[in-house]
Design a protein around this motif. Structure first.
Motif, short mmCIF file in Angstrom:
data_model
loop_
_atom_site.label_atom_id
_atom_site.label_comp_id
_atom_site.label_asym_id
_atom_site.label_seq_id
_atom_site.Cartn_x
_atom_site.Cartn_y
_atom_site.Cartn_z
N VAL A 1 15.81 26.21 -9.69
CA VAL A 1 15.52 24.90 -9.17
C VAL A 1 16.09 24.75 -7.85
CG1 VAL A 1 15.84 22.45 -9.73
CG2 VAL A 1 15.87 24.01 -11.45
N ILE A 2 14.88 24.64 -6.88
CA ILE A 2 15.09 24.29 -5.52
C ILE A 2 14.88 22.92 -5.26
CG2 ILE A 2 14.40 24.94 -3.33
CD1 ILE A 2 12.98 27.36 -4.72
N ARG A 3 15.94 22.10 -4.52
CA ARG A 3 15.72 20.79 -4.19
C ARG A 3 15.71 20.65 -2.47
NH1 ARG A 3 20.91 16.90 -4.39
NH2 ARG A 3 21.48 17.61 -2.11
N TYR A 4 14.33 20.02 -2.32
CA TYR A 4 14.31 19.61 -1.06
C TYR A 4 14.67 18.37 -0.54
CZ TYR A 4 11.67 23.95 -1.05
OH TYR A 4 11.38 25.47 -1.33
N GLU A 5 15.40 17.82 0.55
CA GLU A 5 15.76 16.58 0.99
C GLU A 5 14.56 15.97 1.74
OE1 GLU A 5 19.89 16.88 2.34
OE2 GLU A 5 20.46 17.79 0.43
N VAL A 6 14.08 14.97 1.46
CA VAL A 6 13.04 13.93 2.40
C VAL A 6 13.76 12.79 2.76
CG1 VAL A 6 10.63 13.54 2.73
CG2 VAL A 6 11.44 15.53 0.84
N PRO A 7 14.75 12.65 3.51
CA PRO A 7 15.25 11.46 4.07
C PRO A 7 14.53 10.55 4.52
CG PRO A 7 16.01 13.25 5.39
CD PRO A 7 15.03 13.79 4.40
N ASN A 8 13.31 10.77 5.28
CA ASN A 8 12.36 9.72 5.76
C ASN A 8 11.72 8.87 4.63
OD1 ASN A 8 10.95 12.01 5.46
ND2 ASN A 8 9.49 11.27 6.86
N PHE B 1 12.13 9.54 -5.82
CA PHE B 1 12.25 8.35 -4.72
C PHE B 1 13.41 7.08 -5.26
CE2 PHE B 1 7.88 9.96 -5.07
CZ PHE B 1 7.82 10.23 -3.79
N ALA B 2 14.35 6.87 -4.02
CA ALA B 2 15.12 5.99 -4.20
C ALA B 2 14.64 4.62 -3.59
CB ALA B 2 16.52 6.50 -3.34
N PRO B 3 15.18 3.43 -4.22
CA PRO B 3 14.83 2.22 -3.42
C PRO B 3 15.28 1.89 -2.24
CG PRO B 3 15.86 1.81 -5.42
CD PRO B 3 15.71 3.26 -5.22
N SER B 4 16.55 2.52 -2.05
CA SER B 4 17.43 2.15 -0.96
C SER B 4 17.99 3.42 -0.37
CB SER B 4 18.60 0.93 -1.02
OG SER B 4 19.44 1.57 -2.00
N GLU B 5 18.57 3.25 0.97
CA GLU B 5 19.29 4.31 1.65
C GLU B 5 20.70 4.57 0.85
OE1 GLU B 5 19.53 4.74 5.86
OE2 GLU B 5 17.67 3.51 6.28
N SER B 6 21.35 3.80 0.40
CA SER B 6 22.71 3.70 -0.36
C SER B 6 22.48 4.76 -1.68
CB SER B 6 23.54 2.42 -0.58
OG SER B 6 22.49 1.86 -1.12
N LEU B 7 21.27 4.29 -2.20
CA LEU B 7 20.96 4.94 -3.69
C LEU B 7 20.32 6.45 -3.36
CD1 LEU B 7 19.72 2.01 -5.79
CD2 LEU B 7 21.49 3.78 -6.36
N TYR B 8 19.79 6.40 -2.39
CA TYR B 8 19.32 7.85 -1.73
C TYR B 8 20.61 8.68 -1.56
CZ TYR B 8 17.40 11.75 0.74
OH TYR B 8 17.11 12.97 1.33
N ARG B 9 21.72 8.16 -1.00
CA ARG B 9 23.00 8.97 -0.92
C ARG B 9 23.47 9.22 -2.12
NH1 ARG B 9 23.12 5.60 3.56
NH2 ARG B 9 24.67 4.08 2.56
N VAL B 10 23.46 8.47 -3.27
CA VAL B 10 24.07 8.47 -4.53
C VAL B 10 23.05 9.85 -5.13
CG1 VAL B 10 24.06 7.51 -6.70
CG2 VAL B 10 24.82 6.28 -4.98
N PHE B 11 21.77 9.77 -4.90
CA PHE B 11 20.95 10.73 -5.57
C PHE B 11 21.48 12.08 -5.03
CE2 PHE B 11 16.73 8.22 -6.63
CZ PHE B 11 17.75 7.32 -7.28
N LEU B 12 21.61 12.32 -3.64
CA LEU B 12 22.32 13.64 -2.71
C LEU B 12 23.45 13.96 -3.76
CD1 LEU B 12 21.65 12.64 0.71
CD2 LEU B 12 20.37 14.15 -0.59
N GLU C 1 24.59 13.03 -6.92
CA GLU C 1 24.44 13.15 -8.28
C GLU C 1 23.44 14.20 -8.96
OE1 GLU C 1 26.41 11.46 -10.74
OE2 GLU C 1 27.78 11.00 -9.10
N VAL C 2 22.23 14.34 -8.16
CA VAL C 2 21.12 14.79 -8.69
C VAL C 2 20.97 16.35 -8.06
CG1 VAL C 2 18.71 14.58 -9.47
CG2 VAL C 2 20.27 12.62 -9.19
N THR C 3 21.80 17.08 -8.39
CA THR C 3 21.70 18.38 -7.71
C THR C 3 21.06 19.32 -8.40
OG1 THR C 3 23.54 19.06 -9.22
CG2 THR C 3 24.25 18.13 -7.04
N PRO C 4 20.45 20.38 -7.80
CA PRO C 4 19.74 21.50 -8.53
C PRO C 4 20.23 21.80 -9.84
CG PRO C 4 19.90 21.84 -6.25
CD PRO C 4 20.64 20.65 -6.52
N GLU C 5 21.70 22.08 -9.75
CA GLU C 5 22.25 22.57 -11.20
C GLU C 5 22.24 21.61 -12.12
OE1 GLU C 5 23.50 24.54 -7.15
OE2 GLU C 5 23.76 22.21 -7.94
#
Length: 120
Positions: A57-64, A26-37, A39-43
């Motif tokens: 490793v499968i990544r599911y994005e849960v933007p809400n 979980f990210a604390p903000s939308e801007s950090l969520y975009r960084v996680f998208l 930087e934190v890849t399945p690979e």
């Protein structure tokens, strides 16, 4: 740009079922969520757990929820009943994932109040 450990900028929730681990990040903000998208890849997650996660490793994005959910297959040495690992529960994977280092723009760290030196 700063290199920080995920533990300085995230929260996690984990679990396991059979030989599969589930890690929600979980990210604390939308801007950090975009960084996680970015930087934190399945690979990168699979590489971080080299020798532990043998399957995909499968990544599911849960933007809400500003979250990423990672499903890691073949990660528990056969599962709780079949593994010889001392502590094979999925919850340990969350703490371990938070040791991963990512690159974060300095402005974003200022938004959340910065991070301590031990987290860089």
């Amino acid at each position: 740009m700063a290199r920080v450990r995920l533990r300085a900028v995230s929260q996690v929730r984990c679990g396991d079922k059979g030989n599969t681990v589930n890690i929600a990040l979980f990210a604390p903000s939308e801007s950090l969520y975009r960084v996680f998208l970015r930087e934190v890849t399945p690979e990168r997650v699979k590489a971080h757990f080299r020798g532990w996660i043998e399957g995909e490793v499968i990544r599911y994005e849960v933007p809400n929820l500003l979250a990423l959910n990672f499903v890691c297959r073949e990660a528990l040495g056969g599962g709780g009943a079949g593994s010889i690992r001392v502590d094979n529960l999925g919850k340990c994977f969350g703490t371990n994932l938070q040791r991963m280092e990512i690159e974060v723009e300095d402005e974003m760290l200022q938004e959340i109040g910065g991070v301590g030196n031990g987290d860089r």
